[in-house]
Design a protein around this motif. Sequence first.
Motif, PDB file in Angstrom:
ATOM      1  N   LEU A 190     -18.688 -12.061  59.413  1.00  0.00           N
ATOM      2  CA  LEU A 190     -19.774 -12.169  60.381  1.00  0.00           C
ATOM      3  C   LEU A 190     -19.227 -12.265  61.805  1.00  0.00           C
ATOM      4  CD1 LEU A 190     -22.889 -12.306  60.122  1.00  0.00           C
ATOM      5  CD2 LEU A 190     -22.684 -14.769  60.437  1.00  0.00           C
ATOM      6  N   LYS A 191     -19.743 -11.385  62.677  1.00  0.00           N
ATOM      7  CA  LYS A 191     -19.323 -11.384  64.084  1.00  0.00           C
ATOM      8  C   LYS A 191     -20.557 -11.396  64.980  1.00  0.00           C
ATOM      9  CE  LYS A 191     -15.110  -8.779  63.082  1.00  0.00           C
ATOM     10  NZ  LYS A 191     -14.307  -7.567  63.353  1.00  0.00           N
ATOM     11  N   LYS A 192     -20.448 -12.142  66.065  1.00  0.00           N
ATOM     12  CA  LYS A 192     -21.487 -12.131  67.090  1.00  0.00           C
ATOM     13  C   LYS A 192     -20.793 -12.127  68.442  1.00  0.00           C
ATOM     14  CE  LYS A 192     -25.587 -12.455  68.974  1.00  0.00           C
ATOM     15  NZ  LYS A 192     -26.570 -11.373  68.894  1.00  0.00           N
ATOM     16  N   TYR A 193     -20.893 -10.990  69.112  1.00  0.00           N
ATOM     17  CA  TYR A 193     -20.246 -10.820  70.414  1.00  0.00           C
ATOM     18  C   TYR A 193     -21.301 -10.702  71.504  1.00  0.00           C
ATOM     19  CZ  TYR A 193     -15.997  -9.542  67.766  1.00  0.00           C
ATOM     20  OH  TYR A 193     -14.917  -9.538  66.916  1.00  0.00           O
ATOM     21  N   TYR A 194     -20.988 -11.266  72.662  1.00  0.00           N
ATOM     22  CA  TYR A 194     -21.842 -11.147  73.835  1.00  0.00           C
ATOM     23  C   TYR A 194     -21.047 -10.470  74.950  1.00  0.00           C
ATOM     24  CZ  TYR A 194     -24.750 -14.706  71.550  1.00  0.00           C
ATOM     25  OH  TYR A 194     -25.532 -15.400  70.663  1.00  0.00           O
TER      26      TYR A 194
ATOM     27  N   LYS B 184     -16.563  -9.422  75.113  1.00  0.00           N
ATOM     28  CA  LYS B 184     -15.759 -10.396  75.866  1.00  0.00           C
ATOM     29  C   LYS B 184     -15.937 -11.820  75.328  1.00  0.00           C
ATOM     30  CE  LYS B 184     -15.691  -7.686  80.089  1.00  0.00           C
ATOM     31  NZ  LYS B 184     -16.456  -7.382  81.280  1.00  0.00           N
ATOM     32  N   ILE B 185     -17.163 -12.155  74.912  1.00  0.00           N
ATOM     33  CA  ILE B 185     -17.422 -13.499  74.372  1.00  0.00           C
ATOM     34  C   ILE B 185     -17.631 -13.379  72.873  1.00  0.00           C
ATOM     35  CG2 ILE B 185     -18.967 -15.487  74.440  1.00  0.00           C
ATOM     36  CD1 ILE B 185     -19.670 -14.576  77.340  1.00  0.00           C
ATOM     37  N   LYS B 186     -16.741 -13.981  72.119  1.00  0.00           N
ATOM     38  CA  LYS B 186     -16.798 -13.887  70.650  1.00  0.00           C
ATOM     39  C   LYS B 186     -17.324 -15.211  70.093  1.00  0.00           C
ATOM     40  CE  LYS B 186     -13.216 -10.391  70.527  1.00  0.00           C
ATOM     41  NZ  LYS B 186     -11.904  -9.949  70.071  1.00  0.00           N
ATOM     42  N   ALA B 187     -18.662 -15.301  69.992  1.00  0.00           N
ATOM     43  CA  ALA B 187     -19.284 -16.530  69.484  1.00  0.00           C
ATOM     44  C   ALA B 187     -18.960 -16.722  68.007  1.00  0.00           C
ATOM     45  CB  ALA B 187     -20.792 -16.477  69.690  1.00  0.00           C
ATOM     46  N   LEU B 188     -18.930 -15.609  67.271  1.00  0.00           N
ATOM     47  CA  LEU B 188     -18.462 -15.606  65.875  1.00  0.00           C
ATOM     48  C   LEU B 188     -17.484 -14.454  65.750  1.00  0.00           C
ATOM     49  CD1 LEU B 188     -21.815 -16.058  63.899  1.00  0.00           C
ATOM     50  CD2 LEU B 188     -20.078 -17.810  64.298  1.00  0.00           C
ATOM     51  N   ASP B 189     -16.356 -14.729  65.120  1.00  0.00           N
ATOM     52  CA  ASP B 189     -15.312 -13.702  65.090  1.00  0.00           C
ATOM     53  C   ASP B 189     -14.736 -13.538  63.687  1.00  0.00           C
ATOM     54  OD1 ASP B 189     -13.697 -11.731  66.143  1.00  0.00           O
ATOM     55  OD2 ASP B 189     -12.184 -13.121  66.898  1.00  0.00           O
ATOM     56  N   GLY B 190     -15.595 -13.006  62.782  1.00  0.00           N
ATOM     57  CA  GLY B 190     -15.111 -12.684  61.439  1.00  0.00           C
ATOM     58  C   GLY B 190     -15.193 -13.845  60.467  1.00  0.00           C
TER      59      GLY B 190
ATOM     60  N   ALA C  82     -21.199 -36.442  57.201  1.00  0.00           N
ATOM     61  CA  ALA C  82     -20.393 -35.350  56.634  1.00  0.00           C
ATOM     62  C   ALA C  82     -19.500 -35.870  55.518  1.00  0.00           C
ATOM     63  CB  ALA C  82     -19.549 -34.701  57.731  1.00  0.00           C
ATOM     64  N   ARG C  83     -18.868 -37.003  55.759  1.00  0.00           N
ATOM     65  CA  ARG C  83     -17.927 -37.566  54.792  1.00  0.00           C
ATOM     66  C   ARG C  83     -18.651 -38.072  53.536  1.00  0.00           C
ATOM     67  NH1 ARG C  83     -12.690 -40.403  55.635  1.00  0.00           N
ATOM     68  NH2 ARG C  83     -12.919 -40.244  57.883  1.00  0.00           N
ATOM     69  N   GLU C  84     -19.812 -38.684  53.744  1.00  0.00           N
ATOM     70  CA  GLU C  84     -20.516 -39.336  52.630  1.00  0.00           C
ATOM     71  C   GLU C  84     -21.336 -38.360  51.789  1.00  0.00           C
ATOM     72  OE1 GLU C  84     -24.132 -42.560  51.941  1.00  0.00           O
ATOM     73  OE2 GLU C  84     -23.252 -42.370  53.940  1.00  0.00           O
ATOM     74  N   VAL C  85     -21.979 -37.405  52.445  1.00  0.00           N
ATOM     75  CA  VAL C  85     -22.987 -36.593  51.757  1.00  0.00           C
ATOM     76  C   VAL C  85     -22.526 -35.156  51.502  1.00  0.00           C
ATOM     77  CG1 VAL C  85     -25.399 -35.821  51.819  1.00  0.00           C
ATOM     78  CG2 VAL C  85     -24.777 -38.014  52.823  1.00  0.00           C
ATOM     79  N   GLY C  86     -21.649 -34.637  52.354  1.00  0.00           N
ATOM     80  CA  GLY C  86     -21.237 -33.242  52.200  1.00  0.00           C
ATOM     81  C   GLY C  86     -20.504 -32.994  50.893  1.00  0.00           C
ATOM     82  N   SER C  87     -20.796 -31.864  50.270  1.00  0.00           N
ATOM     83  CA  SER C  87     -19.982 -31.436  49.121  1.00  0.00           C
ATOM     84  C   SER C  87     -18.866 -30.513  49.607  1.00  0.00           C
ATOM     85  CB  SER C  87     -20.841 -30.722  48.065  1.00  0.00           C
ATOM     86  OG  SER C  87     -21.496 -29.598  48.611  1.00  0.00           O
ATOM     87  N   ARG C  88     -19.122 -29.816  50.717  1.00  0.00           N
ATOM     88  CA  ARG C  88     -18.107 -28.963  51.345  1.00  0.00           C
ATOM     89  C   ARG C  88     -18.225 -29.109  52.856  1.00  0.00           C
ATOM     90  NH1 ARG C  88     -19.416 -23.193  49.576  1.00  0.00           N
ATOM     91  NH2 ARG C  88     -17.451 -22.616  50.558  1.00  0.00           N
ATOM     92  N   ILE C  89     -17.091 -29.134  53.516  1.00  0.00           N
ATOM     93  CA  ILE C  89     -17.058 -29.236  54.975  1.00  0.00           C
ATOM     94  C   ILE C  89     -16.416 -27.969  55.526  1.00  0.00           C
ATOM     95  CG2 ILE C  89     -16.346 -30.633  56.945  1.00  0.00           C
ATOM     96  CD1 ILE C  89     -17.993 -32.230  54.944  1.00  0.00           C
ATOM     97  N   LEU C  90     -17.066 -27.369  56.522  1.00  0.00           N
ATOM     98  CA  LEU C  90     -16.469 -26.259  57.262  1.00  0.00           C
ATOM     99  C   LEU C  90     -16.104 -26.773  58.650  1.00  0.00           C
ATOM    100  CD1 LEU C  90     -18.848 -23.188  56.646  1.00  0.00           C
ATOM    101  CD2 LEU C  90     -17.091 -24.111  55.146  1.00  0.00           C
ATOM    102  N   PHE C  91     -14.898 -26.468  59.080  1.00  0.00           N
ATOM    103  CA  PHE C  91     -14.503 -26.777  60.459  1.00  0.00           C
ATOM    104  C   PHE C  91     -14.411 -25.471  61.227  1.00  0.00           C
ATOM    105  CE2 PHE C  91     -11.002 -27.120  63.618  1.00  0.00           C
ATOM    106  CZ  PHE C  91     -11.664 -27.949  64.517  1.00  0.00           C
ATOM    107  N   MET C  92     -15.254 -25.354  62.255  1.00  0.00           N
ATOM    108  CA  MET C  92     -15.290 -24.147  63.070  1.00  0.00           C
ATOM    109  C   MET C  92     -14.834 -24.436  64.490  1.00  0.00           C
ATOM    110  SD  MET C  92     -18.769 -22.124  61.929  1.00  0.00           S
ATOM    111  CE  MET C  92     -18.315 -20.703  62.931  1.00  0.00           C
ATOM    112  N   ALA C  93     -14.063 -23.509  65.045  1.00  0.00           N
ATOM    113  CA  ALA C  93     -13.637 -23.603  66.445  1.00  0.00           C
ATOM    114  C   ALA C  93     -13.359 -22.192  66.940  1.00  0.00           C
ATOM    115  CB  ALA C  93     -12.376 -24.458  66.565  1.00  0.00           C
ATOM    116  N   ASP C  94     -13.700 -21.940  68.201  1.00  0.00           N
ATOM    117  CA  ASP C  94     -13.439 -20.634  68.826  1.00  0.00           C
ATOM    118  C   ASP C  94     -14.029 -19.475  68.016  1.00  0.00           C
ATOM    119  OD1 ASP C  94     -11.856 -21.995  70.804  1.00  0.00           O
ATOM    120  OD2 ASP C  94     -10.245 -22.100  69.330  1.00  0.00           O
TER     121      ASP C  94
END
Length: 260
Positions: A19-23, A27-33, A219-231
């Motif tokens: 999934l990619k979302k560019y603006y 130049k601006i990659k809000a989502l990059d693959g 997140a720690r108590e209830v999540g079954s899976r955690i995703l960490f997103m950056a950039d």
Amino acid sequence: MKGGCVVATYDKLIQVKNLKKYYNGDKIKALDGVSVDINKGDVMVIIGPSGGGKSTFLRSLNLLEKPTEGSIIFEGVDITKKKDENGKKLDIDLHRQKMGMVFQHFNLFPHMTILQNMTLAPMKVKGMSQQEAEAKALELLDRVGLKDRADAYPIQLSGGQKQRVAIVRALAMEPDVMLFDEPTSALDPEMVGEVLDVMKELAKDGMTMVVVTHEMGFAREVGSRILFMADGQLVEEGSPDQIFNHPQSPRLQDFLSKVL
């Protein structure tokens, strides 16, 4: 329940592929693959720094954000395509009905009572009778301790109460997955707990949930899976234990050192 976490069953409900979302051109990659599977029963919690792509990812799942590239397969249908596999025009609203969405701000209609806010979509979209929709709405309001506020207007409710109404309003459509976009970030600190408690109950009941939040305890108590997103990228994913106690990437280690 196992060790405070919801144990997911592994039927793929949503498959996100590249999934990619560019603006601004690209130049601006809000989502990059970003690629990830969301399984039935998952409580997937997305964490990460502001501007990292979390909300863009969440809003892409029901096409509130139109992806630049990639596919989102929801219950076997690629909802990013204009037509289904039979060549018939894809009705995105039909798929959105199966995705409950709760935003930072409650989006309740101010001129309608809580009960009217709750029954509008089930009657208009699902064709429920008023009697059936009201019975369902009152049952849901009772579940979050607000049945006695059914005839009140949104202005008469606290922020926490409004957000609880927003959650059960989405549940009134009987969705297959609930999407939460920072549902507690607009609340006063003392109201956060009452909203998180409702979400915890939903998780216990087996509702598939995708939650963007800054609430690390949740997140720690209830999540079954955690995703960490950056950039705009999915940097790391795993169980709460893996993410919080054994982070692998320097980016995640740095993030956790600032928020925990």
